[in-house]
Every structure is written in C-alpha cells, then in structure tokens.
Design a protein around this motif. Structure first.
Motif: not given
Length: 125
Positions: A81-82, A85, A90-92, A94-95
């Motif tokens: 999902e990240a 995104g 926020e996605a960065k 998370t990853l």
C-alpha cells in the motif's frame, strides 16, 4: 574499482545527484544493492521514469518479502500500500522503516544465503 571509489559509493553519489541514468549504470556493477538503496533507486524511478515504476515496485516488494526477517503478510500488505502511495512522505517513511529490517549488505565476495541464492537476483535492476 575506479579512482571514483567503490561501486556502492558511486551508487550513493549518483542517488544523491538524482541521476537515474548514472544510477542504473553503477547499479549494474554492484553485486548486491542493499534494500534501502534499492528503495532510493525505486523512488528515483517513480519520479523520473513512471513507465518502469510498477515493475520495479513489484520487484522491490518481492525482495522485501524475501529479505526482511519475520515480515508478516499484514506488514507486506502495508508495504505494498505504501508503494502505491509514493511519492507521499508518509509512504516513504513506512517503506524506509521496512527496508531497514533487511540484514546489512553482504561483504563483497560472500555467497548469498542458500535460501535466497535461487530466488533473489543479485541486483535490484
């Protein structure tokens, strides 16, 4: 190794410069691109070569599944999902947190673990 330093140092410099062509060239020389650096390459691909992003994101997710010890299916789902995104900050984040779970890069010349040898290509690209 050239006078410019080791391939991984040149890869880091190319990533900092945001030079995707140079990143691809140098990454081909690196025996194993660590997962955090592979994520940085993926972010650069997302920003500069949209047509190649999805296949590269799928490969990165596969590497995460194989290389991050103890990764659960729910966590892999969150990572995917990240990826979808990106480029959201926020996605960065998370990853990057997931990428740091992978063991550090192997020493040059060290064989890949037998379980990963047949399934993980030696290079991200």
């Amino acid at each position: 190794m050239t006078s410019d330093g080791s391939p991984i140092r040149r890869l880091t410099a190319a990533l900092r410069a945001g030079d995707l062509a140079r990143v691809r060239s140098v990454a081909a020389e690196v025996r194993h691109v660590p997962l955090p650096e592979a994520l940085a390459i993926l972010e650069l691909i997302e920003a500069q070569d949209e047509t190649r992003f999805e296949p590269a994101a799928v490969r990165w997710a596969g590497r995460l599944a194989l290389e991050a010890p103890g990764l659960t299916l729910a966590q892999l789902h969150l990572a995917i999902e990240a990826l979808d995104g990106l480029p959201d900050d926020e996605a960065k984040a998370t990853l990057r947190a997931f990428a740091r779970r992978a063991p550090p890069a192997r020493q040059a010349g060290a064989p890949a673990p037998s379980s990963a040898r047949a399934r993980v290509p030696p290079n991200f690209l």
